[in-house]
Design a protein around this motif. Structure first.
Motif, PDB file in Angstrom:
ATOM      1  N   UNK A  52      48.779  42.319  47.359  1.00 53.14           N
ATOM      2  CA  UNK A  52      49.715  42.225  46.238  1.00 53.14           C
ATOM      3  C   UNK A  52      49.022  41.749  44.962  1.00 53.14           C
ATOM      4  N   UNK A  74      44.611  36.737  61.330  1.00 55.01           N
ATOM      5  CA  UNK A  74      45.391  36.967  60.114  1.00 55.01           C
ATOM      6  C   UNK A  74      45.750  35.629  59.489  1.00 55.01           C
ATOM      7  N   UNK A  75      45.376  35.447  58.240  1.00 58.78           N
ATOM      8  CA  UNK A  75      45.626  34.174  57.574  1.00 58.78           C
ATOM      9  C   UNK A  75      46.640  34.303  56.453  1.00 58.78           C
ATOM     10  N   UNK A 113      46.378  35.204  53.425  1.00 54.75           N
ATOM     11  CA  UNK A 113      46.327  36.487  52.717  1.00 54.75           C
ATOM     12  C   UNK A 113      45.571  37.461  53.610  1.00 54.75           C
ATOM     13  N   UNK A 114      45.669  38.743  53.280  1.00 55.66           N
ATOM     14  CA  UNK A 114      45.078  39.785  54.130  1.00 55.66           C
ATOM     15  C   UNK A 114      43.585  39.570  54.353  1.00 55.66           C
TER      16      UNK A 114
END
Ligand SMILES: [Zn+2]
Lengths: 178, 244
Positions: free
Chosen positions: A68, A154-155, A157-158
């Motif tokens: 994003x 997966x944290x 953010x991507x």
């Protein structure tokens, strides 16, 4: 959103070294999600050129498809150029070759670590579909221990994975190789 | 050109519907880390769908935009596979659906990154890096649940019962897939081998002789698509011309 956007009004006169000026502007723009690293250090800016009629061309590439931050980055570039009185420019989004953490600069890696995010390992160990692989050994950005475990691929953010340090017990983000 | 546009739309619809379904889990995951994992996957898929819709919009002309393609087409115009629109069910069913779909995307994009169309090739190469994470994550969960407790195993068996009938369609070529010579038979062989290996590891059996449903690729959907489209498109239809 169009892949290429043109702003054709032309009342600016970039002088010699115009490309350096543009690089300088871009270096001052930080990633909106990791506000300590510039979009140049992240490898998002692929090329800058100044063409005929002082047309500034910038080629950028997204990190992950659904990031994003990418639209925000593009808008910030436009605003920064306008603030610097550069009005004749085009920003092109290029997907190929696909962005890789290999393109993150050394100074970018240092800034990530200082911010508390483990930078991507130098030897690229990118994800493969093989199940239950042995995880990369990642250094804790707080205490430098290698005694760390992955909690999730997966944290927040991507681009990040979630790790935990077994020595200082702190959780931390790892900017995973990609 | 029509075949390429149709095919790109099919790929975009697959990614969008799958991504939006996953997004339904946002805030409802069994634990925080897995909630985040699924929403990350959702974001990747929606991002992929945007690149594809942007490309399809350019090919389609007629003032089409990524927004009009995603948010103003009707149910019969959507070309996604039936598998992607199926309800999430429980965690097991969501995981299995992701695994079956991501494995299909993996081998398809591996092939497409060598394709003759530069734009599609670039999108596939980029998406492939993300899909690799999805395959790994979902296959590990299939194994964890299948080879887990009595209850988790039973839930995976239920998920197989609910979803297996929708897997065949992915490999039945549509008109556009035939025209573009997408080697679905070859992709099926790779998908089949990987699926068997993971389900075997999970101590789950692949059902035999299941009647395969189809229709999604040509716009004939299960009842579930209409509902998700209604929810997804309401904003664009209520406030026309809003953008991503
Ligand atoms: Zn530590």
């Amino acid at each position: 959103m169009k892949a290429t956007e043109q702003n054709t009004s032309n009342n600016t006169q970039p002088s010699m070294g115009a490309e350096e000026v543009v690089w300088g502007i871009l270096r001052s723009i930080n990633d909106p999600e990791i506000p300590v690293i510039s979009i140049v250090d992240l490898g998002i800016v692929r090329a800058v050129s100044v063409e005929e009629h002082h047309l500034v061309k910038i080629i950028i590439t997204p990190t992950y498809s659904g990031c994003p931050a990418h639209d925000v980055i593009k808008m910030t570039i436009q605003l920064s150029l306008l603030e610097n009185n550069i009005k004749n420019f085009s920003i092109e989004q290029r997907l190929f070759p696909a962005w890789t953490t290999d393109w993150i600069s050394d100074s970018g890696r240092q800034k990530l670590k200082a911010y508390g995010i483990a930078p991507p390992n130098h030897t690229q160990a990118v994800c493969t579909p093989e199940i239950f692989q042995k995880e990369e050994s990642v250094q804790c950005p707080h205490c430098n221990s290698f005694h760390t475990i992955m909690i999730s691929q997966f944290g927040s953010t991507a681009c990040k994975a979630l790790y935990k340090c077994e020595d200082c017990k702190e959780p931390f983000d790892y900017f995973k190789c990609h | 050109m029509k075949h390429l546009t149709d095919y790109i739309l099919h790929l975009a619809d697959n990614a969008l519907i799958m991504g939006q379904r996953n997004a339904e889990w946002c805030g409802h995951g069994p634990i925080l880390e897995q909630d985040i994992a699924l929403t990350n996957i959702s974001l990747d898929l929606i991002g992929q769908s945007r690149y594809l819709y942007q490309y399809a919009a350019e090919l389609a002309g007629n003032n089409a935009t990524e927004d009009s393609l995603a948010y103003l087409r009707t149910e019969r115009e959507f070309k996604n596979c039936l598998l992607t629109e199926q309800p999430n069910g429980d965690w097991g069913q969501t995981i299995l659906k992701q695994f079956l779909f991501s494995t299909y995307q993996l081998y398809l994009f591996e092939w497409l990154q060598q394709y003759q169309d530069e734009r599609l090739k670039a999108i596939a190469a980029k998406a492939l890096k993300e899909v690799t994470y999805h395959v790994r994550w979902s296959s590990e969960w299939v194994i964890r649940l299948g080879d887990g407790t009595e209850e988790s195993k039973q839930r995976m068996l239920n998920a197989i019962d609910a979803l297996w009938m929708y897997t065949g369609e992915m490999f039945i070529p549509s008109e556009s897939e035939m025209a573009l010579q997408i080697p679905l038979d070859r992709i099926y062989k790779q998908w089949d081998a990987k699926t068997k290996a993971v389900l075997n590891e999970a101590t789950l059996l692949i059902p035999e002789k299941v009647f395969m449903q189809k229709g999604g690729k040509s716009g004939v959907h299960t009842e579930y698509l209409g509902y998700i489209l209604t929810e997804m498109q309401y904003m664009q239809r209520t406030y026309p011309d809003s953008e991503w």
